[in-house]
Design a protein around this motif. Structure first.
Motif, PDB file in Angstrom:
ATOM      1  N   MET A   1       0.739  -1.354  -0.071  1.00  0.00           N
ATOM      2  CA  MET A   1      -0.006   0.041   0.057  1.00  0.00           C
ATOM      3  C   MET A   1       0.895   1.200   0.015  1.00  0.00           C
ATOM      4  N   LEU A   2       0.548   2.205  -0.784  1.00  0.00           N
ATOM      5  CA  LEU A   2       1.310   3.678  -0.868  1.00  0.00           C
ATOM      6  C   LEU A   2       0.895   4.256   0.073  1.00  0.00           C
ATOM      7  N   LEU A   3       1.743   4.877   0.984  1.00  0.00           N
ATOM      8  CA  LEU A   3       1.566   6.068   1.799  1.00  0.00           C
ATOM      9  C   LEU A   3       1.795   7.497   1.211  1.00  0.00           C
ATOM     10  N   HIS A   4       0.565   8.034   0.907  1.00  0.00           N
ATOM     11  CA  HIS A   4       0.705   9.141   0.189  1.00  0.00           C
ATOM     12  C   HIS A   4       0.333  10.381   1.053  1.00  0.00           C
ATOM     13  N   ILE A   5       1.439  11.457   1.283  1.00  0.00           N
ATOM     14  CA  ILE A   5       1.192  12.607   1.770  1.00  0.00           C
ATOM     15  C   ILE A   5       0.991  13.575   0.817  1.00  0.00           C
ATOM     16  N   ILE A   6      -0.187  14.223   1.144  1.00  0.00           N
ATOM     17  CA  ILE A   6      -0.546  15.360   0.150  1.00  0.00           C
ATOM     18  C   ILE A   6      -0.720  16.687   1.062  1.00  0.00           C
ATOM     19  N   ALA A   7       0.156  17.724   0.691  1.00  0.00           N
ATOM     20  CA  ALA A   7      -0.106  18.729   1.740  1.00  0.00           C
ATOM     21  C   ALA A   7      -0.006  20.089   1.155  1.00  0.00           C
ATOM     22  N   ARG A   8      -0.483  21.052   1.657  1.00  0.00           N
ATOM     23  CA  ARG A   8      -0.694  22.318   1.085  1.00  0.00           C
ATOM     24  C   ARG A   8       0.448  22.991   1.755  1.00  0.00           C
ATOM     25  N   GLY A   9       1.038  23.920   0.861  1.00  0.00           N
ATOM     26  CA  GLY A   9       2.294  24.806   1.072  1.00  0.00           C
ATOM     27  C   GLY A   9       3.422  24.024   0.758  1.00  0.00           C
ATOM     28  N   LYS A  10       4.492  24.829   0.466  1.00  0.00           N
ATOM     29  CA  LYS A  10       5.849  24.388   0.356  1.00  0.00           C
ATOM     30  C   LYS A  10       6.517  24.548   1.228  1.00  0.00           C
ATOM     31  N   ILE A  11       7.205  23.285   1.754  1.00  0.00           N
ATOM     32  CA  ILE A  11       7.949  23.087   3.062  1.00  0.00           C
ATOM     33  C   ILE A  11       9.418  23.667   2.755  1.00  0.00           C
ATOM     34  N   GLY A  12       9.937  23.841   1.440  1.00  0.00           N
ATOM     35  CA  GLY A  12      11.349  24.295   1.156  1.00  0.00           C
ATOM     36  C   GLY A  12      12.373  23.582   2.228  1.00  0.00           C
ATOM     37  N   ARG A  13      13.284  24.608   2.458  1.00  0.00           N
ATOM     38  CA  ARG A  13      14.563  24.152   3.194  1.00  0.00           C
ATOM     39  C   ARG A  13      14.325  24.533   4.484  1.00  0.00           C
ATOM     40  N   SER A  14      13.662  23.734   5.191  1.00  0.00           N
ATOM     41  CA  SER A  14      13.609  24.193   6.999  1.00  0.00           C
ATOM     42  C   SER A  14      13.972  23.054   7.961  1.00  0.00           C
ATOM     43  N   GLU A  16      11.681  21.873   9.876  1.00  0.00           N
ATOM     44  CA  GLU A  16      10.510  20.735   9.529  1.00  0.00           C
ATOM     45  C   GLU A  16      10.872  20.103   8.193  1.00  0.00           C
ATOM     46  N   ALA A  17      11.392  20.430   7.218  1.00  0.00           N
ATOM     47  CA  ALA A  17      11.841  19.641   6.098  1.00  0.00           C
ATOM     48  C   ALA A  17      12.586  18.323   6.327  1.00  0.00           C
ATOM     49  N   GLU A  18      13.537  18.888   7.262  1.00  0.00           N
ATOM     50  CA  GLU A  18      14.774  17.808   7.708  1.00  0.00           C
ATOM     51  C   GLU A  18      14.000  16.621   8.548  1.00  0.00           C
ATOM     52  N   LEU A  19      12.989  17.038   9.337  1.00  0.00           N
ATOM     53  CA  LEU A  19      12.322  16.051  10.275  1.00  0.00           C
ATOM     54  C   LEU A  19      11.790  15.291   9.165  1.00  0.00           C
ATOM     55  N   PRO A 112       1.294  24.152  13.219  1.00  0.00           N
ATOM     56  CA  PRO A 112       1.380  24.962  12.191  1.00  0.00           C
ATOM     57  C   PRO A 112       1.551  23.613  10.947  1.00  0.00           C
ATOM     58  N   HIS A 113       1.106  23.835   9.671  1.00  0.00           N
ATOM     59  CA  HIS A 113       1.085  22.787   8.752  1.00  0.00           C
ATOM     60  C   HIS A 113       2.280  22.111   8.677  1.00  0.00           C
ATOM     61  N   MET A 114       3.249  22.784   8.623  1.00  0.00           N
ATOM     62  CA  MET A 114       4.731  22.035   8.304  1.00  0.00           C
ATOM     63  C   MET A 114       5.113  21.363   9.554  1.00  0.00           C
ATOM     64  N   MET A 115       4.684  21.631  10.813  1.00  0.00           N
ATOM     65  CA  MET A 115       4.780  20.807  11.775  1.00  0.00           C
ATOM     66  C   MET A 115       4.089  19.320  11.696  1.00  0.00           C
ATOM     67  N   ALA A 116       2.840  19.547  11.220  1.00  0.00           N
ATOM     68  CA  ALA A 116       1.855  18.505  11.212  1.00  0.00           C
ATOM     69  C   ALA A 116       2.546  17.403  10.376  1.00  0.00           C
ATOM     70  N   ARG A 117       3.179  18.025   9.193  1.00  0.00           N
ATOM     71  CA  ARG A 117       3.756  17.199   8.028  1.00  0.00           C
ATOM     72  C   ARG A 117       4.742  16.399   8.935  1.00  0.00           C
ATOM     73  N   LEU A 120       3.325  13.728  11.138  1.00  0.00           N
ATOM     74  CA  LEU A 120       2.854  12.795  10.564  1.00  0.00           C
ATOM     75  C   LEU A 120       3.790  11.878   9.846  1.00  0.00           C
ATOM     76  N   ALA A 121       4.872  12.331   9.470  1.00  0.00           N
ATOM     77  CA  ALA A 121       5.978  11.275   8.811  1.00  0.00           C
ATOM     78  C   ALA A 121       6.491  10.702   9.915  1.00  0.00           C
ATOM     79  N   GLU A 122       6.664  11.129  11.105  1.00  0.00           N
ATOM     80  CA  GLU A 122       6.990  10.313  12.288  1.00  0.00           C
ATOM     81  C   GLU A 122       6.164   9.219  12.725  1.00  0.00           C
ATOM     82  N   GLN A 123       4.789   9.475  12.595  1.00  0.00           N
ATOM     83  CA  GLN A 123       3.819   8.508  13.336  1.00  0.00           C
ATOM     84  C   GLN A 123       3.738   7.343  12.214  1.00  0.00           C
ATOM     85  N   LEU A 124       3.917   7.903  10.827  1.00  0.00           N
ATOM     86  CA  LEU A 124       3.894   6.783   9.768  1.00  0.00           C
ATOM     87  C   LEU A 124       5.045   5.677   9.797  1.00  0.00           C
ATOM     88  N   TRP A 125       6.192   6.471  10.017  1.00  0.00           N
ATOM     89  CA  TRP A 125       7.474   5.557  10.544  1.00  0.00           C
ATOM     90  C   TRP A 125       7.211   4.743  11.611  1.00  0.00           C
TER      91      TRP A 125
END
Length: 140
Positions: A1-14, A16-19, A112-117, A120-125
């Protein structure tokens, strides 16, 4: 099963992006991240058998074990994709909420939606770890 995160906004270099990257690299299930602009932009087409989960303040608060069990059930029932939608600052409307298979919240506080992303990535792992038989230190 594919885990697909679809998020509004660009995370860029931050930070949160590293996490997000740190945890996504550890996923043992196929995965994809799609970024959409804050407003507009179309969701990618959902194949038949797609489960849609919205991260929403009105959602259920699940334990990590419960979250893993949900993923396991969907996977074992043959879901091809499980997509996790993270909205922009205004979140989702009632129509989007009604069409989702599940609404989840990471607590009663606003994140913040960047923190939520990243969360979520941590909870998926963590869910993948639980499903692979790794002992979960909070169980029991």
């Amino acid at each position: 099963m594919l885990l697909h995160i679809i998020a509004r906004g660009k995370i860029g270099r931050s930070a949160e992006a590293e996490l997000v990257e740190r945890y996504v690299k550890r996923l043992t299930m196929p995965h994809r991240i799609t970024e959409l602009p804050d407003r507009g932009g179309k969701l990618p087409l959902a194949p038949a058998g797609t489960i849609t989960v919205l991260l929403d303040e009105k959602g259920r608060q699940l334990t990590s074990m419960d979250f893993a069990k949900r993923l396991e059930g969907w996977r074992d029932q043959g879901a091809r994709e499980c997509r996790f939608l993270i909205g922009a600052a205004d979140g989702f409307d009632d129509e989007a909420r009604a069409s989702a298979d599940l609404l989840i919240a990471f607590g009663a506080m606003t994140w913040p939606h960047m923190m939520a992303r990243a969360m979520l990535a941590e909870q998926l792992w963590r869910a993948c770890s639980i499903l692979s038989g790794h002992p979960y230190h909070r169980e029991g």
